[in-house]
Design an enzyme around this catalytic site. Sequence first.
Site, PDB file in Angstrom:
ATOM      1  N   GLU A  25       0.826  -1.212   0.000  1.00  0.00           N
ATOM      2  CA  GLU A  25       0.000   0.000   0.000  1.00  0.00           C
ATOM      3  C   GLU A  25       0.861   1.264   0.000  1.00  0.00           C
ATOM      4  O   GLU A  25       0.530   2.249  -0.650  1.00  0.00           O
ATOM      5  CB  GLU A  25      -0.969   0.008   1.181  1.00  0.00           C
ATOM      6  N   TYR A 108      -5.777   7.033   4.174  1.00  0.00           N
ATOM      7  CA  TYR A 108      -6.007   5.957   3.215  1.00  0.00           C
ATOM      8  C   TYR A 108      -5.313   4.663   3.622  1.00  0.00           C
ATOM      9  O   TYR A 108      -5.938   3.596   3.698  1.00  0.00           O
ATOM     10  CB  TYR A 108      -5.548   6.344   1.798  1.00  0.00           C
ATOM     11  N   ASP A 126      -9.353   5.867  -1.768  1.00  0.00           N
ATOM     12  CA  ASP A 126      -8.213   6.305  -2.566  1.00  0.00           C
ATOM     13  C   ASP A 126      -8.750   6.975  -3.831  1.00  0.00           C
ATOM     14  O   ASP A 126      -9.952   7.214  -3.954  1.00  0.00           O
ATOM     15  CB  ASP A 126      -7.284   5.131  -2.886  1.00  0.00           C
TER      16      ASP A 126
END
Length: 364
Positions: A25, A108, A126
């Site tokens: 991520e 996020y 996102d």
Amino acid sequence: MPWRVGPADRAAGVRPDPYRVWLSEVMLQQTTVAAVRAYFRRFTELWPTVGDLAAAPDAAVMGEWAGLGYYARARNLLACARAVAQRHGGRFPDTVEGLRALPGIGPYTAAAVASIAFDRPAVVVDGNVERVVARLFAVETPLPAAKAELTRLAGLLTPADRPGDHAQAMMDLGATICTPRKPACGICPVMAFCEGRKQGIADDLPRKVPKAAKPTRQGIVWVARRPDGALVLERRVDKGLLGGMLGFPGDGWDGAGGEAPLSADWRVVGEVRHTFTHFHLILSVAVADTEAVPLRGEWMAMPAFHATDLPTLMRKAHDLAVAAGGAHPPRPLALEPMANQLSHPVGYLGQYESLPGSMEGEEG
DNA sequence: CAGCCGTGGGC
DNA sequence: TGCCCAAGGCT
């Protein structure tokens, strides 16, 4: 992506490794899957656990991140790994609040890790989700002002059951079908519920405020070459442009000013053009063959230094300088391909585990 | 909160 | 070729 857990394992209660979810991520922040894949593979090979990463030297991590961009991510990555190793016993916090407190983990990433790795019902928003939600609800307010409203609407869609699968499905939908340009509405599993499509404005959403034009800056870097192939390099300060990365000493193209790192017969052998997030750069590359002691930076050579340790701008300057002949032509260096040129995009559709609606149950 | 911070691919 | 863009976080 390799951190994904297949349906059989998931049914057996297997969750993805939080370390790998977090690593991927962070790498995927503002970065494409195609660019990330080779880096993710390399990082997990070198450092299989967060403890391994925490124990890695700064220079090794920065060097492996070279070419991926946004280098503050790499500095925060290491700081986060060390915090997890030292303050959390090597285990990632399993809540949004706990994750959010770690370096480099914002709203996020905290939600994504909590949702995907720990199946927490976090609202994951996102750029993909913003686009999907803006179209589904026909939100015409431009970003970034619309952010709060889009997050609220995304929250309405987040289920209590299998929130991790939902989050990944939303992002995959945005990445493969509800794309920024020319969305494939004809095969969209939720087209029947899409207000944007109904109004015929889906393609134009989300609206965004226009960006300012990029100015062009100019500058120079000095590449000192020694007969044995060593080069003068310096470690940039841990902030600002290319912070923490290796580079050639330069002048004020970054606003810092400066002089050549040593007195020599400098020859400008060409220029490099490069575009950063907010400006274009035309960088002259000066070369000198010398063995003098530098005032800035230090002589470095393989294997301690490798061209792939350089951020792309410096890699361009390096390649130009090494290719340029001189009084002491260096041995030809084998230019290794940049890591992210080794990766190729693959379709995501085969990796779907589930999507809301018609694609439920479809397996890769 | 707006500016800062990379890069490579698509058109 | 050159321009536009894309899966955030920090200050």
